[in-house]
Design a protein around this motif. Structure first.
Motif, mmCIF file in Angstrom:
data_model
loop_
_atom_site.group_PDB
_atom_site.id
_atom_site.type_symbol
_atom_site.label_atom_id
_atom_site.label_comp_id
_atom_site.label_asym_id
_atom_site.label_seq_id
_atom_site.Cartn_x
_atom_site.Cartn_y
_atom_site.Cartn_z
ATOM 1 N N HIS A 91 0.800 -1.228 0.000
ATOM 2 C CA HIS A 91 0.000 0.000 0.000
ATOM 3 C C HIS A 91 0.830 1.274 0.000
ATOM 4 C CE1 HIS A 91 -3.996 -1.882 0.575
ATOM 5 N NE2 HIS A 91 -3.280 -2.847 1.130
ATOM 6 N N TYR A 92 2.148 1.152 0.187
ATOM 7 C CA TYR A 92 2.981 2.358 0.166
ATOM 8 C C TYR A 92 3.641 2.462 -1.197
ATOM 9 C CZ TYR A 92 6.755 -0.994 1.161
ATOM 10 O OH TYR A 92 7.615 -2.054 1.120
ATOM 11 N N ARG A 101 2.201 0.609 -9.664
ATOM 12 C CA ARG A 101 1.773 1.651 -8.743
ATOM 13 C C ARG A 101 0.914 1.044 -7.631
ATOM 14 N NH1 ARG A 101 -0.697 6.831 -11.597
ATOM 15 N NH2 ARG A 101 1.330 6.687 -12.655
ATOM 16 N N ALA A 102 1.188 1.437 -6.362
ATOM 17 C CA ALA A 102 0.437 0.911 -5.223
ATOM 18 C C ALA A 102 -1.027 1.357 -5.316
ATOM 19 C CB ALA A 102 1.052 1.404 -3.924
ATOM 20 N N PRO A 103 -1.984 0.529 -4.852
ATOM 21 C CA PRO A 103 -1.752 -0.802 -4.293
ATOM 22 C C PRO A 103 -1.536 -1.858 -5.376
ATOM 23 C CG PRO A 103 -4.099 -0.265 -4.254
ATOM 24 C CD PRO A 103 -3.396 0.936 -4.799
ATOM 25 N N ILE A 122 2.011 -9.539 -9.068
ATOM 26 C CA ILE A 122 0.710 -10.072 -9.461
ATOM 27 C C ILE A 122 -0.065 -8.935 -10.119
ATOM 28 C CG2 ILE A 122 -1.482 -11.019 -8.640
ATOM 29 C CD1 ILE A 122 0.100 -12.263 -6.304
ATOM 30 N N GLY A 123 -0.568 -9.188 -11.320
ATOM 31 C CA GLY A 123 -1.333 -8.168 -12.033
ATOM 32 C C GLY A 123 -2.662 -8.724 -12.524
ATOM 33 N N PRO B 189 -1.491 2.694 9.778
ATOM 34 C CA PRO B 189 -1.585 2.550 8.315
ATOM 35 C C PRO B 189 -1.072 1.194 7.815
ATOM 36 C CG PRO B 189 -0.640 4.672 8.900
ATOM 37 C CD PRO B 189 -0.750 3.893 10.181
ATOM 38 N N MET B 190 -1.825 0.603 6.913
ATOM 39 C CA MET B 190 -1.429 -0.667 6.296
ATOM 40 C C MET B 190 -0.279 -0.387 5.324
ATOM 41 S SD MET B 190 -1.858 -3.892 6.142
ATOM 42 C CE MET B 190 -3.470 -4.409 6.777
ATOM 43 N N LEU B 191 0.843 -1.113 5.485
ATOM 44 C CA LEU B 191 1.983 -0.912 4.586
ATOM 45 C C LEU B 191 2.023 -1.989 3.517
ATOM 46 C CD1 LEU B 191 4.708 0.091 7.200
ATOM 47 C CD2 LEU B 191 3.309 1.596 5.781
#
Ligand SMILES: [Zn+2]
Lengths: 161, 378
Positions: A91-92, A101-103, A122-123, B189-191
């Protein structure tokens, strides 16, 4: 190239902090095994290498078995599908590191016929529907370059549960 | 094994953005260790430093910082790895019969480099480095594998964070003492799923040093010696996909060897306090299992039971652990230093009363590829 050793000097608590960059070009020989693995990806085939002693098929392949120290030469084609062993949704964002790009998700995929897992992206997946055991298949890059992203990512097999 | 003692220890406070440079930081720890032992640099026979060139931002970094650990005019050598390994090397040198005393030091200023980029460089440039993984995202793969296999919950991992950050309030050297709840961890926050901000260790700068001595030389030191009873180190495969991520066989192997050397047959009963390398909250639960503090898959239940809390039968990480101060390769050496304080009865507010046998644990590599286990006693 300009000398980037020191780009900026600032102060903290009355003391100097020097800020710079280290940029060091490198070449890495892929070696005989990885070179052949990448040649396979050009034909959209994934190859592993079998240890005749341990009976393990390792994907991606390597020259020496870490268990028995044997020299490995026994090539086997694996896949084209595999099974998701574990995964994470990231998520970062780290734009200079992350290819997506996250997520986005990373997973370890064990190809059919392989005994070790392949760490990859994984896409084309519903990230909430990811789970261990999901059937996955590789999505190849149109113009292979001879590196790990010649597989762009793995995606769930259509209709797979 | 011939008897070797830890006769002196020194630590800096761990914090982010320290203004001391590498040598100043390293000197602070080694000077403290000498003062603690009540000896002078002239009493030190050889030196083992611990460096990481990427974190130091210079090649052969050991050459630049070794002076601050007392290298001039002495046999000085270096380990690129966790501080528990430098201490292991120092122990071997002390046992060689050539040296009566060994200074072991470690420093790291994690905040000065680019930690995620540097950890990414640990991956194979021929294969998976291009995926852009770092410590958090790779550990998330391990956390999920472990939690899925054994039914460990995120709340159980969060309990480790609550315990260790809470313990850190009693440790003046800790970087991140916190008074938090399981809810706070769960809402951070979820990382990288399932790892949240408060499941991770901080970016800390710091240094630590310990002095080892033969039995004869230990008698001349000012402090009550703390004896090394057993040590072992074991490595897993390099690639994540070639390991069992949910269970660390190398940790169990290292622990069993160290216990055998120390004459320990029931670790959970015979060990009074443990300092383990909890770079992420889930890791502490996995290490409980590998160290034999509980059965395989029971790490979650062990934290729930309160056994590893201060006041429990086997307090783990009274210092706050790595979750509360993570100067990378310093962190394992700090575990040994904390174990020594416990065995001397000098751990202040984090003291486990009457501790006689202590365990210290260090790891190296992505998702703890290697484990080093120490058993010490007073
Ligand atoms: Zn083999």
């Amino acid at each position: 190239m300009e000398n980037e050793t020191i780009l900026e000097v600032r102060e903290k608590d009355g003391l100097l902090i020097l800020q710079g960059v280290i940029r060091v070009p490198y070449t890495w020989a892929a070696g005989a095994v990885a070179s052949r693995f990448y040649a396979g990806l050009r034909d959209r085939r994934i190859y592993g290498i079998r240890c005749p002693t341990c009976r393990l098929v390792m994907v991606p392949p390597k020259k020496t078995c870490h268990r028995c120290f044997g020299d490995l030469n026994d090539w086997v084609e694996v896949g084209p599908e595999g099974t998701l062993q574990t995964f994470t949704v990231v998520h970062y964002s780290e734009p200079e590191l992350h290819p997506l790009r996250a997520p986005f998700a990373y997973g370890i995929i064990k190809m059919d016929g392989a005994d070790t897992g392949m760490t990859h992206l994984i896409g084309e997946a519903d990230q909430r529907a990811l789970k261990e055991g999901l059937r996955m298949t590789a999505v190849f890059r149109d113009k292979p370059e001879g590196n790990y992203l010649d597989i762009r990512y793995f995606k769930p097999v259509k209709g797979a549960k | 094994m011939e008897r070797v003692a830890v006769v002196g220890i020194g630590q800096t406070k761990y914090e982010k953005g320290k203004t001391k440079n590498f040598a100043e930081l390293s000197y602070e720890a080694t000077r403290k260790a000498l003062d603690d032992a009540g000896i002078e640099l002239s009493d030190i026979d050889n030196v083992v430093t611990t460096t990481n060139d990427f974190f130091d931002g210079r090649t052969i970094a050991c050459m630049a910082v070794a002076e601050a650990a007392g290298s001039y005019g002495r046999d000085a050598t270096n380990v690129e790895g966790d501080g528990t390994l430098s201490a292991f090397y120092g122990l071997m040198r002390t046992l060689s019969g050539v040296y009566g005393t060994t200074m072991v030091s470690a420093h790291c200023k994690v905040s000065e480099g680019s930690p995620r980029k540097i950890v990414n460089q640990a991956f194979d440039p021929i294969y998976d480095r291009l995926l852009g993984m770092d410590a958090i995202s790779s550990s998330a793969l391990q956390a999920r594998a472990y939690m899925q296999r054994f039914g460990i919950t995120e709340e159980q991992c969060a309990r480790v964070s609550v315990k260790n950050h809470g313990n850190a309030r009693n440790n003046p050297y800790a970087h991140v003492p916190l008074d938090i709840t399981v809810d706070d961890v769960m809402r951070s926050p979820m990382l990288a799923e399932p790892i949240k901000r408060l499941d991770t260790s901080p970016i800390s700068d710091g240094a630590c040093a310990i002095i080892l001595a033969t039995e004869e030389r230990a008698r001349r030191a000012a402090r009550k010696p703390v004896w090394i009873r057993g040590v072992a180190h074991c490595a897993d495969a390099y690639r994540l996909g070639e390991r069992d991520l949910a269970w660390s066989q190398p940790l169990e192997t290292a622990a069993r060897k160290a216990y055998r050397m120390a004459g320990i047959s029931h670790p959970s009963r015979e060990i009074d306090v443990a300092e383990v390398y909890d770079a992420f909250s889930y890791m502490e639960l996995m290490w409980y299992e590998g160290l034999g503090f509980c059965d395989r898959g029971e790490g979650g239940r062990l934290i729930d039971s309160g056994v590893t809390q201060m006041g429990g039968k086997l307090p783990v990480n009274p210092s706050g652990g790595v979750l509360s101060a993570h100067s990378v390769q310093v962190a394992g050496l700090a575990r040994i230093a904390e174990a020594v304080l416990q065995l001397r009865g000098e751990a202040g507010k984090r003291q486990v009363p009457g501790a006689r046998v202590a365990l210290a644990h260090g790891t190296g590599g992505i998702c703890a590829q290697t484990h080093c286990v120490w058993v010490l006693s007073n």
